[in-house]
Design a protein around this motif. Sequence first.
Motif: not given
Length: 223
Positions: A98-106
Amino acid sequence: MGIQGNLTRFIDELPPWVKLVAVTKTKSADVIKEALKTGYRIFGENKVQELVNKQSELPDDIEWHYIGHLQRNKVKLIAPFVSLIHGVDSLKLLVEINKQAKNNNRVVECLLQFHIATESTKFGLSCDDAKELLESDLYNSMQNIQINGIMGMATFTEDTKQVRSEFKLLKMYFEDLKKKYFSETDSFKEISMGMSDDYMIAIEEGSTMIRVGTRIFGKREIY
Ligand SMILES: *Cc1c(COP(=O)(O)O)cnc(C)c1O
């Protein structure tokens, strides 16, 4: 027959509601390029570095599925492009996705992996683990992941009755979770089960997604 022929023939024989994830682990980028000539675009890998390397040298329109055990510290490497992560087996891993997806706007799509095999080496959640995860505040606050269904691997055995009963169990888990937690959404619909040796049984038992390597691309060096 060649890779293109094998792949085309394999897909032609599948029921239209079953999606194939062509598993290319250990195979070179050139093998994938051959496969791409058929128009096919969905590939599965089980090692992060191998996936990242292949993704960087192959066309952008490939739908990459991550099918292996995923370590939290490697999520950031695949988060920019991965289409579906099959093996989510803990809340901690989901938090990181979730955190990394957020960082990638995905929004990254995921499947919860269940332990259905008798071997203790196969990863996965129990039914209770899954319920605990899905009822947690942490899970319910996540904005950048979407759980599309579940995944499981049957025991490696010649005993087709046992394999069938494990797939039946996975299907039951799916129906149970769908009713309890996902009745309001259409996106919870995938049951990823079935590999080269058991995909026909899996399809009979309700698989919507099979992960097949050897049957299409030939034997691998074991790893
Ligand atoms: C390797 C692998 C497959 C494909 O296995 P084959 O027997 O070659 O079809 C499917 N799922 C997972 C998780 C794998 O690691």
